[in-house]
Design a protein around this motif. Structure first.
Motif, PDB file in Angstrom:
ATOM      1  N   PHE A  27      -8.525  -0.442   0.394  1.00 21.90           N
ATOM      2  CA  PHE A  27      -8.857  -0.893  -1.035  1.00 21.90           C
ATOM      3  C   PHE A  27      -8.059  -2.353  -1.076  1.00 21.90           C
ATOM      4  O   PHE A  27      -8.668  -3.569  -1.702  1.00 21.90           O
ATOM      5  N   ASP A  28      -6.985  -2.133  -1.029  1.00 19.28           N
ATOM      6  CA  ASP A  28      -5.966  -3.644  -1.607  1.00 19.28           C
ATOM      7  C   ASP A  28      -6.674  -4.452  -0.465  1.00 19.28           C
ATOM      8  O   ASP A  28      -6.360  -5.265  -0.973  1.00 19.28           O
ATOM      9  N   GLY A  86     -14.606  -8.752  -0.728  1.00 22.01           N
ATOM     10  CA  GLY A  86     -13.863  -7.692  -1.043  1.00 22.01           C
ATOM     11  C   GLY A  86     -13.939  -7.162  -2.380  1.00 22.01           C
ATOM     12  O   GLY A  86     -13.667  -5.359  -2.357  1.00 22.01           O
ATOM     13  N   VAL A  87     -14.171  -7.290  -2.822  1.00 22.97           N
ATOM     14  CA  VAL A  87     -15.355  -6.213  -3.844  1.00 22.97           C
ATOM     15  C   VAL A  87     -15.953  -5.250  -3.046  1.00 22.97           C
ATOM     16  O   VAL A  87     -15.521  -4.034  -3.636  1.00 22.97           O
ATOM     17  N   HIS A 102       0.900  -1.578  -0.425  1.00 22.72           N
ATOM     18  CA  HIS A 102      -0.153  -0.185   0.052  1.00 22.72           C
ATOM     19  C   HIS A 102       0.676   1.134  -0.187  1.00 22.72           C
ATOM     20  O   HIS A 102       0.449   2.197  -0.017  1.00 22.72           O
ATOM     21  N   HIS A 144      -8.028   8.908  -1.652  1.00 26.70           N
ATOM     22  CA  HIS A 144      -8.054   8.656  -0.630  1.00 26.70           C
ATOM     23  C   HIS A 144      -7.170   9.294   0.651  1.00 26.70           C
ATOM     24  O   HIS A 144      -6.658  10.084   0.436  1.00 26.70           O
ATOM     25  N   SER A 158     -13.729   1.829   0.025  1.00 22.57           N
ATOM     26  CA  SER A 158     -13.162   2.550   0.607  1.00 22.57           C
ATOM     27  C   SER A 158     -12.703   3.678   0.293  1.00 22.57           C
ATOM     28  O   SER A 158     -12.197   4.779   0.575  1.00 22.57           O
ATOM     29  N   GLY A 176      -9.286  -5.669  -0.155  1.00 18.79           N
ATOM     30  CA  GLY A 176     -10.304  -5.534  -0.748  1.00 18.79           C
ATOM     31  C   GLY A 176     -10.080  -6.411  -1.887  1.00 18.79           C
ATOM     32  O   GLY A 176     -10.528  -7.298  -2.499  1.00 18.79           O
ATOM     33  N   VAL A 177      -9.082  -6.079  -2.855  1.00 19.16           N
ATOM     34  CA  VAL A 177      -8.379  -6.791  -4.611  1.00 19.16           C
ATOM     35  C   VAL A 177      -7.989  -8.124  -3.503  1.00 19.16           C
ATOM     36  O   VAL A 177      -8.360  -8.743  -4.416  1.00 19.16           O
ATOM     37  N   GLY A 234     -13.611  -3.124  -1.576  1.00 22.64           N
ATOM     38  CA  GLY A 234     -12.651  -2.319  -2.015  1.00 22.64           C
ATOM     39  C   GLY A 234     -13.633  -0.953  -2.936  1.00 22.64           C
ATOM     40  O   GLY A 234     -13.546  -0.186  -2.530  1.00 22.64           O
ATOM     41  N   GLY A 269      -2.688  -5.641  -3.369  1.00 24.13           N
ATOM     42  CA  GLY A 269      -3.643  -6.566  -2.851  1.00 24.13           C
ATOM     43  C   GLY A 269      -3.580  -7.433  -3.961  1.00 24.13           C
ATOM     44  O   GLY A 269      -3.884  -8.852  -4.001  1.00 24.13           O
ATOM     45  N   MET A 316     -13.426   8.136  -3.885  1.00 25.75           N
ATOM     46  CA  MET A 316     -11.705   7.629  -4.168  1.00 25.75           C
ATOM     47  C   MET A 316     -10.738   8.323  -3.629  1.00 25.75           C
ATOM     48  O   MET A 316      -9.811   7.335  -4.670  1.00 25.75           O
TER      49      MET A 316
END
Length: 144
Positions: free
Chosen positions: A116-117, A75-76, A31, A96, A82, A119-120, A79, A37, A94
């Motif tokens: 986000f990572d 996960g999606v 990150h 960040h 986030s 989640g990915v 993401g 991710g 988005m």
């Protein structure tokens, strides 16, 4: 069910947690640095594929923290979520945000990028790990 290799099963039992630890290190390093991710999730997928070869599809899928579809969907969702904190603060979706957590002996940088990572990571591990385990299982069904 086809006979399994004792050596492969023993090796998989040792390698699986080490591969997942490596995946988490790549996730956390990424990150702020290249990685993150996606590549961490791919390392976790390779750990799942190793278990599928050693123990079969069911053994690999049982080792996942959740079934593949909920893991990928969660996960999606993570993401997507986030980006919400920035909206709540009046920034664009988005955009960040970063902060540091003082841990006494050091500080840990946290950000919505890390969410986000993560989640990915889970989306990749759930979708491709489940697909890999099922694809390896096709060979089991053909040989049965």
């Amino acid at each position: 069910m086809s006979p399994r290799s004792l050596i492969l099963d023993t090796l998989a039992r040792l390698l699986y947690p080490m591969m997942l630890l490596a995946a988490v290190v790549i996730l956390l390093r990424g990150h702020n640095e290249p990685g993150g991710g996606f590549i961490g999730g791919m390392v976790a997928v390779s750990a799942t594929a190793l278990l599928a070869v050693a123990r079969g599809t069911d053994g690999a899928l049982r080792a996942l923290p959740l079934p593949p579809l909920p893991l990928a969907a969660g996960g999606v969702l993570l993401g997507l979520l986030s980006g919400v904190p920035a909206l709540l603060l009046g920034h664009g979706y988005m955009t960040h945000l970063w902060a540091t957590l003082p841990l006494g002996f050091t500080e840990f940088a946290v950000s919505t990028v890390l969410l986000f990572d993560i989640g990915v990571f889970f989306a990749v591990w759930g979708a491709l790990g489940g697909l890999c385990a099922e694809a390896i299982g096709l060979d089991e069904e053909a040989g049965a």
